[in-house]
Design a protein around this motif. Structure first.
Motif, PDB file in Angstrom:
ATOM      1  N   GLU A  43       2.369   9.948  -7.757  1.00 22.42           N
ATOM      2  CA  GLU A  43       2.668   8.586  -8.218  1.00 22.42           C
ATOM      3  C   GLU A  43       4.160   8.406  -8.455  1.00 22.42           C
ATOM      4  N   ARG A  44       4.805   9.401  -9.057  1.00 27.64           N
ATOM      5  CA  ARG A  44       6.245   9.302  -9.303  1.00 27.64           C
ATOM      6  C   ARG A  44       7.026   9.279  -7.987  1.00 27.64           C
ATOM      7  N   LEU A  45       6.622  10.123  -7.052  1.00 29.40           N
ATOM      8  CA  LEU A  45       7.328  10.187  -5.776  1.00 29.40           C
ATOM      9  C   LEU A  45       7.119   8.923  -4.955  1.00 29.40           C
ATOM     10  N   LEU A  46       5.915   8.379  -4.951  1.00 26.49           N
ATOM     11  CA  LEU A  46       5.635   7.162  -4.187  1.00 26.49           C
ATOM     12  C   LEU A  46       6.403   5.971  -4.758  1.00 26.49           C
ATOM     13  N   LEU A  47       6.481   5.887  -6.066  1.00 27.48           N
ATOM     14  CA  LEU A  47       7.233   4.797  -6.689  1.00 27.48           C
ATOM     15  C   LEU A  47       8.713   4.899  -6.341  1.00 27.48           C
ATOM     16  N   SER A  48       9.256   6.097  -6.355  1.00 23.75           N
ATOM     17  CA  SER A  48      10.657   6.290  -6.004  1.00 23.75           C
ATOM     18  C   SER A  48      10.906   5.897  -4.551  1.00 23.75           C
ATOM     19  N   GLN A  49       9.995   6.270  -3.655  1.00 22.60           N
ATOM     20  CA  GLN A  49      10.152   5.910  -2.246  1.00 22.60           C
ATOM     21  C   GLN A  49      10.092   4.399  -2.039  1.00 22.60           C
ATOM     22  N   ALA A  50       9.144   3.730  -2.735  1.00 27.29           N
ATOM     23  CA  ALA A  50       9.026   2.275  -2.605  1.00 27.29           C
ATOM     24  C   ALA A  50      10.328   1.593  -2.997  1.00 27.29           C
ATOM     25  N   GLN A  51      10.979   2.100  -4.031  1.00 25.82           N
ATOM     26  CA  GLN A  51      12.254   1.520  -4.462  1.00 25.82           C
ATOM     27  C   GLN A  51      13.342   1.788  -3.431  1.00 25.82           C
ATOM     28  N   GLN A  52      13.360   2.991  -2.846  1.00 26.55           N
ATOM     29  CA  GLN A  52      14.364   3.306  -1.840  1.00 26.55           C
ATOM     30  C   GLN A  52      14.146   2.509  -0.558  1.00 26.55           C
ATOM     31  N   PRO A  76       0.834  -1.199   0.000  1.00 22.29           N
ATOM     32  CA  PRO A  76       0.000   0.000   0.000  1.00 22.29           C
ATOM     33  C   PRO A  76       0.869   1.250   0.000  1.00 22.29           C
ATOM     34  N   ALA A  77       0.277   2.367  -0.388  1.00 23.21           N
ATOM     35  CA  ALA A  77       0.928   3.673  -0.312  1.00 23.21           C
ATOM     36  C   ALA A  77      -0.103   4.666   0.202  1.00 23.21           C
ATOM     37  N   PHE A  78       0.373   5.797   0.712  1.00 22.99           N
ATOM     38  CA  PHE A  78      -0.517   6.739   1.373  1.00 22.99           C
ATOM     39  C   PHE A  78      -0.235   8.164   0.902  1.00 22.99           C
ATOM     40  N   ALA A  79      -1.330   8.935   0.743  1.00 24.11           N
ATOM     41  CA  ALA A  79      -1.236  10.358   0.428  1.00 24.11           C
ATOM     42  C   ALA A  79      -2.140  11.089   1.411  1.00 24.11           C
ATOM     43  N   PHE A  80      -1.539  11.824   2.339  1.00 30.14           N
ATOM     44  CA  PHE A  80      -2.294  12.491   3.395  1.00 30.14           C
ATOM     45  C   PHE A  80      -2.465  13.971   3.085  1.00 30.14           C
ATOM     46  N   ARG A 118       7.377   2.316   6.905  1.00 29.26           N
ATOM     47  CA  ARG A 118       7.074   0.958   6.450  1.00 29.26           C
ATOM     48  C   ARG A 118       6.578   0.959   5.006  1.00 29.26           C
ATOM     49  N   TYR A 119       5.910   2.054   4.614  1.00 27.64           N
ATOM     50  CA  TYR A 119       5.299   2.138   3.285  1.00 27.64           C
ATOM     51  C   TYR A 119       5.585   3.519   2.698  1.00 27.64           C
ATOM     52  N   PRO A 120       5.445   3.675   1.395  1.00 30.95           N
ATOM     53  CA  PRO A 120       5.616   5.003   0.788  1.00 30.95           C
ATOM     54  C   PRO A 120       4.509   5.959   1.251  1.00 30.95           C
ATOM     55  N   VAL A 121       4.889   7.181   1.566  1.00 31.75           N
ATOM     56  CA  VAL A 121       3.956   8.188   2.078  1.00 31.75           C
ATOM     57  C   VAL A 121       4.292   9.536   1.466  1.00 31.75           C
ATOM     58  N   VAL A 122       3.265  10.255   1.017  1.00 34.09           N
ATOM     59  CA  VAL A 122       3.422  11.663   0.649  1.00 34.09           C
ATOM     60  C   VAL A 122       2.387  12.476   1.409  1.00 34.09           C
ATOM     61  N   PHE A 123       2.704  13.743   1.596  1.00 33.42           N
ATOM     62  CA  PHE A 123       1.784  14.692   2.217  1.00 33.42           C
ATOM     63  C   PHE A 123       1.390  15.683   1.125  1.00 33.42           C
ATOM     64  N   MET A 124       0.139  15.631   0.726  1.00 32.59           N
ATOM     65  CA  MET A 124      -0.326  16.358  -0.458  1.00 32.59           C
ATOM     66  C   MET A 124      -1.428  17.325  -0.043  1.00 32.59           C
ATOM     67  N   GLU A 179      11.052  15.376  -0.473  1.00 31.83           N
ATOM     68  CA  GLU A 179      10.510  14.569  -1.560  1.00 31.83           C
ATOM     69  C   GLU A 179       9.177  13.916  -1.205  1.00 31.83           C
ATOM     70  N   GLN A 180       8.753  14.048   0.044  1.00 32.80           N
ATOM     71  CA  GLN A 180       7.455  13.516   0.464  1.00 32.80           C
ATOM     72  C   GLN A 180       6.386  14.592   0.537  1.00 32.80           C
ATOM     73  N   VAL A 181       6.701  15.807   0.131  1.00 31.46           N
ATOM     74  CA  VAL A 181       5.789  16.937   0.283  1.00 31.46           C
ATOM     75  C   VAL A 181       5.355  17.454  -1.079  1.00 31.46           C
ATOM     76  N   ILE A 182       4.042  17.559  -1.267  1.00 31.18           N
ATOM     77  CA  ILE A 182       3.467  18.157  -2.480  1.00 31.18           C
ATOM     78  C   ILE A 182       2.545  19.281  -2.040  1.00 31.18           C
ATOM     79  N   LEU A 183       2.990  20.511  -2.241  1.00 29.38           N
ATOM     80  CA  LEU A 183       2.179  21.679  -1.929  1.00 29.38           C
ATOM     81  C   LEU A 183       1.367  22.072  -3.153  1.00 29.38           C
ATOM     82  N   ALA A 184       0.427  22.984  -2.959  1.00 27.96           N
ATOM     83  CA  ALA A 184      -0.430  23.378  -4.084  1.00 27.96           C
ATOM     84  C   ALA A 184       0.393  23.894  -5.256  1.00 27.96           C
ATOM     85  N   HIS A 185       1.474  24.622  -4.956  1.00 26.64           N
ATOM     86  CA  HIS A 185       2.271  25.213  -6.034  1.00 26.64           C
ATOM     87  C   HIS A 185       3.433  24.330  -6.480  1.00 26.64           C
ATOM     88  N   THR A 186       3.633  23.150  -5.877  1.00 21.07           N
ATOM     89  CA  THR A 186       4.756  22.296  -6.276  1.00 21.07           C
ATOM     90  C   THR A 186       4.732  21.942  -7.761  1.00 21.07           C
TER      91      THR A 186
END
Length: 453
Positions: free
Chosen positions: A356-365, A57-61, A92-98, A124-131
């Motif tokens: 999606e790109r950031l979560l995939l990169s984190q899963a690999q790391q 699983p992956a998470f976007a909060f 434990r899992y890929p996470v971004v804060f969006m 690399e886990q942070v996506i702001l409105a203007h990112t």
């Protein structure tokens, strides 16, 4: 006879139990209003067909209304983070804060989140409105750009690579009669929603737990932004009078509304002038048309009408400012609309594709096992998008398609009635973010179990 009656009674009890189990399987969007604070019920079978049930699983909060409420960290946020990290503090899992908030750099927001939540958060886990606006730099790096919004958006724009950029505060300072009732001084730096440091509602996270435990690069310490110098000096030339930005020599090419403006009067007036003057606020629409000047592009970082803070009712967001500006423009131009208007932020696709790109990169790391998938698909059993705003968080996740799973909580904008939103209906609706993580992990286990049957 007694044995026959006893058998009938057992059959009736078995039928009743089967019916109860079926109702529990179907009852996955939360509890009834009477038991909402006590009961967390999840389905015992998957609600959707995952394209990759064996994947992690992956998470976007979302942040405001999910992890924090105004200046307070919600206690469920700390509980949720503990479920997603090891005792040593690794994810434990890929996470971004969006979030549809902003006004700071991604590094600064990562540092804030680390301090608030007691877990290591990397930029690399942070996506702001203007990112997603970073993708505009190849086209706009050398073109005159006007930015609007509170917080350090001018510094953010420069950090992205926009080199010929000015803020509406600077434009107002250079043209003081253009917005005569504006009271904000040039050096005023309002605090963008979610950028002030909240107090923890329960126990304060230990700042020492945030260092050196993530598989990603630790966020750099971001010092306070330097106060703007007086404009017009040799060391700090005025971008309008000295550099010619927003004049006929260098008309504004694009307006970036990066966060909610700190002065709606000033910015609505100046943006209207720039739009109708084809990049030059002092130029009349007729002169702009006669010169054949190209129209200015207008880009909003998010369309949120509402957002949640400590106030018991939701507050106006950038979407409300956009509606006001476009309504004024239409009223004064015989019903016209600016030629190029674009919205970023949730529920639009740009932040989801970036996530999606950031979560995939984190899963690999993280070294997670990622199943082989067809081109264009993602190796996740689900990307659980947890939010409080049905019109932004739920709608965006639903439109993003598989493996995105919308999860609605009741700690922010959405307060009912009912356990779920009738207009933008979430796949899962629960009380808070800790219950959201429980539901996601429960569904992950069920997906794997059903895939082996």
């Amino acid at each position: 006879m007694a044995q026959r009656q006893s058998g009938k009674l057992l059959l009736r009890r078995a039928a009743s139990l089967a019916q109860q189990l079926l109702q529990q399987q179907q009852h996955v969007t939360g509890c009834t209003a009477a038991a909402a604070t006590q009961c967390r019920t999840f389905s015992s079978k998957p609600l959707w067909a995952s394209p990759c049930p064996h994947g992690p699983p992956a998470f976007a909060f979302d942040i405001d209304g999910v992890l924090v409420r105004g200046k307070h960290v919600l206690p469920w946020a700390l509980e949720a983070m503990k479920k997603l990290t090891t005792p040593g503090g690794q994810w434990r899992y890929p996470v971004v804060f969006m979030t549809n908030g902003g006004g700071v750099t991604e590094g600064r927001k990562a540092e804030q989140l680390s301090n608030w939540l007691g877990v290591p958060v990397a930029p690399e886990q942070v996506i702001l409105a203007h990112t997603p606006m970073r993708d505009l730099v190849p086209e706009l790096a050398q073109r005159p750009v006007l930015v609007s919004g509170r917080g350090d958006v001018l510094q953010v724009a420069r950090s992205y690579g926009f080199q010929r950029v000015l803020h509406t505060r600077e434009l107002a300072a250079a043209l003081p009669t253009a917005a005569p009732f504006a009271k904000y001084p040039l050096q005023a730096a309002g605090t963008e929603r979610g950028s002030s440091t909240p107090a923890v509602a329960s126990a304060a996270p230990d700042a020492s737990d945030t260092a050196g435990t993530a598989p990603f690069a630790s966020p750099a310490r971001a010092g306070a932004a330097p106060a703007p110098a007086t404009h017009g000096s040799a060391a700090h030339p005025c971008p309008v009078r000295d550099l010619g930005l927003a004049t006929e020599a260098a008309p504004i090419d694009t307006i970036l509304v990066m966060t909610d403006p700190d002065d709606w009067y000033r910015d609505s007036q100046l943006l209207y002038d720039v739009l109708t003057g084809a990049g030059v606020p002092t130029r009349s629409p007729a002169s702009a048309a006669a010169a054949g000047a190209p129209p200015v592009k207008l880009i909003f970082s998010n369309p949120d009408l509402l957002w949640a803070n400590e106030f018991p009712r939701s507050r106006f967001g950038q979407g409300a400012f956009a509606h006001m500006l476009l309504s004024i423009y239409s009223r004064l131009t015989a019903g016209a609309r600016p030629h190029h208007v674009t919205y970023y932020g949730k529920p639009n696709p740009q932040p989801y594709r970036l996530a999606e790109r950031l979560l995939l990169s984190q899963a690999q790391q993280l070294g997670l096992h990622l199943p082989q998938v067809a081109p264009g698909e993602l190796p996740f059993s689900g990307i659980y998008a947890v939010g409080d705003n049905p019109a932004a968080d739920v709608r965006g996740a639903n439109q993003a398609g598989g493996p995105w799973v919308s999860v609605l909580v009741r700690t922010g904008v959405f307060q009912g009635p009912g356990p779920n939103c009738d207009v933008d209906t979430a796949r899962v609706a629960v009380d808070d973010v800790a219950a959201a993580v429980d539901a996601a992990l429960h569904h992950t286990r069920n997906l794997r179990w059903h895939s082996m049957r």
